[in-house]
Enzyme design. Structure first.
Site, PDB file in Angstrom:
ATOM      1  N   GLY A 209       0.661  -1.237   0.063  1.00  0.00           N
ATOM      2  CA  GLY A 209      -0.049  -0.003  -0.002  1.00  0.00           C
ATOM      3  C   GLY A 209       0.961   1.218  -0.081  1.00  0.00           C
ATOM      4  N   GLU A 210       0.356   2.340   0.560  1.00  0.00           N
ATOM      5  CA  GLU A 210       1.014   3.695   0.722  1.00  0.00           C
ATOM      6  C   GLU A 210       1.173   4.160  -0.733  1.00  0.00           C
ATOM      7  OE1 GLU A 210       4.912   3.092   2.474  1.00  0.00           O
ATOM      8  OE2 GLU A 210       4.306   2.084   4.429  1.00  0.00           O
TER       9      GLU A 210
END
Length: 336
Positions: A303-304
């Site tokens: 993610g991120e």
């Protein structure tokens, strides 16, 4: 309504009125590509990618000089059901890490020259447990959506949206299941690393949430089953469309948020490409429904915005060749 939506219907109207790519620029970029010092098709998908970028930027010489990465963070009430291997406090701790420059997304943003912004959305007040009621009321949803809308820099020429939120793979799975059906287990993965028992809990929670909000699609699915960071990503992606800024989609959670725009209006994601396909099992299925072929397949599941940020390098390579290479005539090379 002006340029900033105030209601769900305003969002729908802006999506319907949003501009498409410049067909003349696509033709010009294609023509230029055919004159560059290489055999036809020798750069493979990079050629298509550069022409696509040119269409959205209105030029035969596209660029990716000012990319922007925006990370949104939110907390989820559904974590009370035991769907995550990590506590909700980790969301706030990771926001501090982002702001200190210590996360993977900071390194990748820096590497590819991207401006990076972080927005934490009411972390002390998680969304409601979507098995008990809607995750957000309309006002709360609009606030999150507009946080994303306002986060987009109109001067950027490429956008990546990322997220942080303990419990958000459960939310994304519920959104995907609501939009595209199938079995709940088709959409549920291990997220931060839950064991088999945790996987069963997540599957039951997703099924219960979608059953409770039966018939919710598009923005309503996002409001009822999503999280603030998902709504903010959708807002940023929608804003980028009105500005004709190309978007690189990240993993499962980002793609689930974006899919709600597609559910409202097929074609709403024409300005988006899939940066990668993640290790979350629902992601390739979701990309299939959206007709998006990922640029990278590296088994990422962080993610991120990390996978999409890594794909900035591919886009930069594509536009550098398209815009910087000499034509046969310029180079004095015979084209056969």
């Amino acid at each position: 309504m002006a340029d900033r939506p105030q209601t769900l219907n305003d969002i729908r109207a802006l999506l319907a009125a949003a501009p498409g790519p410049d067909s003349a620029a696509i033709a010009a970029a294609g023509a230029r590509n055919g004159q560059l010092t290489k055999p036809p098709g020798a750069l493979g998908r990079l050629e298509d990618l550069a022409i696509w970028m040119g269409g959205w930027q209105g030029t035969d010489k596209p660029h990716a000089d000012a990319p922007q990465v925006v990370v949104f963070a939110g907390n989820h009430g559904v974590t009370a059901q035991g769907v995550s291997a990590f506590p909700a406090e980790v969301t706030a701790q990771m926001v501090l890490n982002f702001r200190a420059g210590g996360a993977a997304i900071n390194q990748l943003s820096r590497l590819f020259g991207a401006r990076m912004d972080v927005h934490a959305l009411d972390l002390d007040t998680p969304t409601a447990d979507f098995t008990q009621g809607p995750a957000m009321d309309e006002a709360g949803f609009l606030h999150a959506f507009l946080t994303g809308w306002d986060a987009v820099d109109p001067a950027s020429d490429l956008l990546v949206t990322g997220e942080m939120g303990i419990g958000n793979t459960t939310s994304a799975a519920a959104v995907a299941h609501a939009l595209f059906g199938g079995d709940p287990a088709d959409w549920v993965g291990r997220g931060t690393g839950v064991d088999d028992a945790g996987l069963g809990v997540k599957t039951r929670v997703v099924a219960a949430g979608v059953a409770r909000h039966a018939g919710a699609t598009g923005l309503e699915a996002l409001r009822c089953l999503g999280g603030r960071e998902l709504a903010a990503m959708a807002g940023a992606i929608a804003r980028a469309r009105t500005l004709r800024i190309p978007v690189i989609l990240d993993g499962f959670i980002c793609t689930a948020a974006a899919a709600c725009l597609h559910s409202e209006l097929p074609g709403a994601l024409d300005h988006c490409l899939a940066g990668h396909v993640s290790a979350e099992p629902g992601h390739p299925r979701l990309l299939g429904h959206l007709g998006k072929e990922p640029l990278l397949h590296l088994g990422l599941r962080l993610g991120e915005g990390s996978g999409a940020a890594l794909a900035i390098g591919v886009v930069k390579g594509a536009v550098a060749c398209q815009s910087g290479m000499a034509t046969f005539a310029e180079a004095g090379v015979s084209d056969g």
